[in-house]
Design a protein around this motif. Structure first.
Motif, PDB file in Angstrom:
ATOM      1  N   PHE A 218       0.837  -1.197   0.000  1.00  0.00           N
ATOM      2  CA  PHE A 218       0.000   0.000   0.000  1.00  0.00           C
ATOM      3  C   PHE A 218       0.870   1.245   0.000  1.00  0.00           C
ATOM      4  O   PHE A 218       1.846   1.320   0.754  1.00  0.00           O
ATOM      5  N   ASP A 219       0.503   2.202  -0.828  1.00  0.00           N
ATOM      6  CA  ASP A 219       1.161   3.505  -0.834  1.00  0.00           C
ATOM      7  C   ASP A 219       0.503   4.339   0.260  1.00  0.00           C
ATOM      8  O   ASP A 219      -0.601   4.834   0.093  1.00  0.00           O
ATOM      9  N   VAL A 220       1.185   4.479   1.384  1.00  0.00           N
ATOM     10  CA  VAL A 220       0.645   5.209   2.535  1.00  0.00           C
ATOM     11  C   VAL A 220       1.257   6.602   2.650  1.00  0.00           C
ATOM     12  O   VAL A 220       1.082   7.281   3.665  1.00  0.00           O
ATOM     13  N   SER A 221       1.948   7.046   1.610  1.00  0.00           N
ATOM     14  CA  SER A 221       2.683   8.309   1.670  1.00  0.00           C
ATOM     15  C   SER A 221       1.786   9.527   1.868  1.00  0.00           C
ATOM     16  O   SER A 221       2.221  10.517   2.452  1.00  0.00           O
ATOM     17  N   ASP A 222       0.541   9.472   1.393  1.00  0.00           N
ATOM     18  CA  ASP A 222      -0.372  10.596   1.605  1.00  0.00           C
ATOM     19  C   ASP A 222      -0.953  10.601   3.015  1.00  0.00           C
ATOM     20  O   ASP A 222      -1.414  11.639   3.494  1.00  0.00           O
ATOM     21  N   GLN A 223      -0.949   9.457   3.681  1.00  0.00           N
ATOM     22  CA  GLN A 223      -1.537   9.337   5.010  1.00  0.00           C
ATOM     23  C   GLN A 223      -0.509   9.463   6.137  1.00  0.00           C
ATOM     24  O   GLN A 223      -0.851   9.875   7.242  1.00  0.00           O
ATOM     25  N   LEU A 224       0.716   9.067   5.862  1.00  0.00           N
ATOM     26  CA  LEU A 224       1.763   9.058   6.889  1.00  0.00           C
ATOM     27  C   LEU A 224       2.970   9.863   6.425  1.00  0.00           C
ATOM     28  O   LEU A 224       3.309   9.848   5.249  1.00  0.00           O
ATOM     29  N   THR A 225       3.621  10.503   7.351  1.00  0.00           N
ATOM     30  CA  THR A 225       4.848  11.231   7.003  1.00  0.00           C
ATOM     31  C   THR A 225       6.097  10.411   7.313  1.00  0.00           C
ATOM     32  O   THR A 225       7.185  10.771   6.883  1.00  0.00           O
ATOM     33  N   ILE A 226       5.934   9.300   8.018  1.00  0.00           N
ATOM     34  CA  ILE A 226       7.090   8.535   8.470  1.00  0.00           C
ATOM     35  C   ILE A 226       7.546   7.461   7.488  1.00  0.00           C
ATOM     36  O   ILE A 226       8.654   6.949   7.601  1.00  0.00           O
ATOM     37  N   THR A 227       6.698   7.090   6.530  1.00  0.00           N
ATOM     38  CA  THR A 227       7.075   6.068   5.554  1.00  0.00           C
ATOM     39  C   THR A 227       6.205   6.210   4.314  1.00  0.00           C
ATOM     40  O   THR A 227       5.172   6.885   4.336  1.00  0.00           O
ATOM     41  N   ASP A 228       6.621   5.569   3.223  1.00  0.00           N
ATOM     42  CA  ASP A 228       5.883   5.647   1.957  1.00  0.00           C
ATOM     43  C   ASP A 228       5.023   4.417   1.677  1.00  0.00           C
ATOM     44  O   ASP A 228       3.960   4.526   1.090  1.00  0.00           O
ATOM     45  N   ILE A 229       5.534   3.239   2.059  1.00  0.00           N
ATOM     46  CA  ILE A 229       4.880   1.988   1.656  1.00  0.00           C
ATOM     47  C   ILE A 229       4.805   1.022   2.822  1.00  0.00           C
ATOM     48  O   ILE A 229       5.759   0.887   3.599  1.00  0.00           O
ATOM     49  N   PHE A 230       3.667   0.335   2.910  1.00  0.00           N
ATOM     50  CA  PHE A 230       3.519  -0.825   3.793  1.00  0.00           C
ATOM     51  C   PHE A 230       3.440  -2.054   2.899  1.00  0.00           C
ATOM     52  O   PHE A 230       2.592  -2.116   2.007  1.00  0.00           O
ATOM     53  N   LEU A 231       4.319  -3.020   3.133  1.00  0.00           N
ATOM     54  CA  LEU A 231       4.253  -4.320   2.471  1.00  0.00           C
ATOM     55  C   LEU A 231       3.778  -5.310   3.518  1.00  0.00           C
ATOM     56  O   LEU A 231       4.317  -5.356   4.628  1.00  0.00           O
ATOM     57  N   VAL A 232       2.761  -6.106   3.174  1.00  0.00           N
ATOM     58  CA  VAL A 232       2.184  -7.057   4.122  1.00  0.00           C
ATOM     59  C   VAL A 232       2.229  -8.454   3.499  1.00  0.00           C
ATOM     60  O   VAL A 232       1.859  -8.630   2.329  1.00  0.00           O
ATOM     61  N   ALA A 233       2.677  -9.433   4.277  1.00  0.00           N
ATOM     62  CA  ALA A 233       2.708 -10.830   3.839  1.00  0.00           C
ATOM     63  C   ALA A 233       2.283 -11.710   5.010  1.00  0.00           C
ATOM     64  O   ALA A 233       2.402 -11.321   6.169  1.00  0.00           O
ATOM     65  N   THR A 234       1.821 -12.900   4.693  1.00  0.00           N
ATOM     66  CA  THR A 234       1.311 -13.813   5.713  1.00  0.00           C
ATOM     67  C   THR A 234       2.089 -15.126   5.712  1.00  0.00           C
ATOM     68  O   THR A 234       2.433 -15.657   4.657  1.00  0.00           O
ATOM     69  N   GLY A 235       2.325 -15.640   6.933  1.00  0.00           N
ATOM     70  CA  GLY A 235       2.899 -16.961   7.125  1.00  0.00           C
ATOM     71  C   GLY A 235       1.906 -17.837   7.873  1.00  0.00           C
ATOM     72  O   GLY A 235       1.146 -17.343   8.713  1.00  0.00           O
ATOM     73  N   LYS A 236       1.904 -19.133   7.592  1.00  0.00           N
ATOM     74  CA  LYS A 236       0.928 -20.055   8.194  1.00  0.00           C
ATOM     75  C   LYS A 236       1.193 -20.341   9.662  1.00  0.00           C
ATOM     76  O   LYS A 236       0.289 -20.706  10.403  1.00  0.00           O
ATOM     77  N   ASN A 237       2.450 -20.221  10.080  1.00  0.00           N
ATOM     78  CA  ASN A 237       2.806 -20.510  11.469  1.00  0.00           C
ATOM     79  C   ASN A 237       4.022 -19.671  11.848  1.00  0.00           C
ATOM     80  O   ASN A 237       4.589 -18.970  11.011  1.00  0.00           O
ATOM     81  N   GLU A 238       4.424 -19.745  13.106  1.00  0.00           N
ATOM     82  CA  GLU A 238       5.522 -18.922  13.597  1.00  0.00           C
ATOM     83  C   GLU A 238       6.827 -19.215  12.875  1.00  0.00           C
ATOM     84  O   GLU A 238       7.599 -18.308  12.580  1.00  0.00           O
ATOM     85  N   ARG A 239       7.065 -20.477  12.595  1.00  0.00           N
ATOM     86  CA  ARG A 239       8.298 -20.863  11.903  1.00  0.00           C
ATOM     87  C   ARG A 239       8.346 -20.258  10.498  1.00  0.00           C
ATOM     88  O   ARG A 239       9.378 -19.760  10.057  1.00  0.00           O
TER      89      ARG A 239
END
Length: 130
Positions: free
Chosen positions: A29-50
């Motif tokens: 997500f391009d969060v640059s218009d909403q936040l001044t501290i960063t431009d992008i949030f990258l999100v990924a999912t893992g099935k378990n802690e390992r």
């Protein structure tokens, strides 16, 4: 303001590294218009802690190869939601349950999604059963 190309390029490297470790639901997500501290949030999912830990290690290694080092790493003790802060972008690797509970897509739904150039690896049938 929109995310810079200098931020988008390493985000694609991080996204591919997450995919290579079988991370799922990878979005940026391009969060640059909403936040001044960063431009992008990258999100990924893992099935378990390992797997969360493996994805985080893979992302850090891939970004290290292109000269990027995280300024901060949080959450790696429990590996349920690990955050890697690269200043101009932040990588969130979440366990499936945390991803569902916190639903970052809903929170940042007004921010434009950044298209990612990710090739998903093929999983064999035995890996699916684990």
């Amino acid at each position: 303001m929109t995310a810079t190309e200098e931020a988008i390029r390493p985000v694609n490297v991080a996204a591919q590294a997450a995919a290579d470790k079988f991370g799922t639901s990878i979005v940026a997500f391009d969060v640059s218009d909403q936040l001044t501290i960063t431009d992008i949030f990258l999100v990924a999912t893992g099935k378990n802690e390992r797997q969360v830990s493996s994805i985080v290690d893979g992302v850090e290694e891939a970004l290290h190869h292109i000269g990027r080092k995280a300024a901060r790493r949080e959450g790696d003790r429990e590996n349920r939601w690990v955050l890697l802060d690269y200043i101009d972008f932040v990588v969130h690797v979440q366990h499936t349950e945390e991803r569902s509970l916190y639903n970052l897509e809903r929170l940042w739904k007004d921010c434009p999604q950044i298209p990612l150039d990710v090739v998903l690896p093929e999983q064999d049938a035995d890996a699916e059963e684990l």
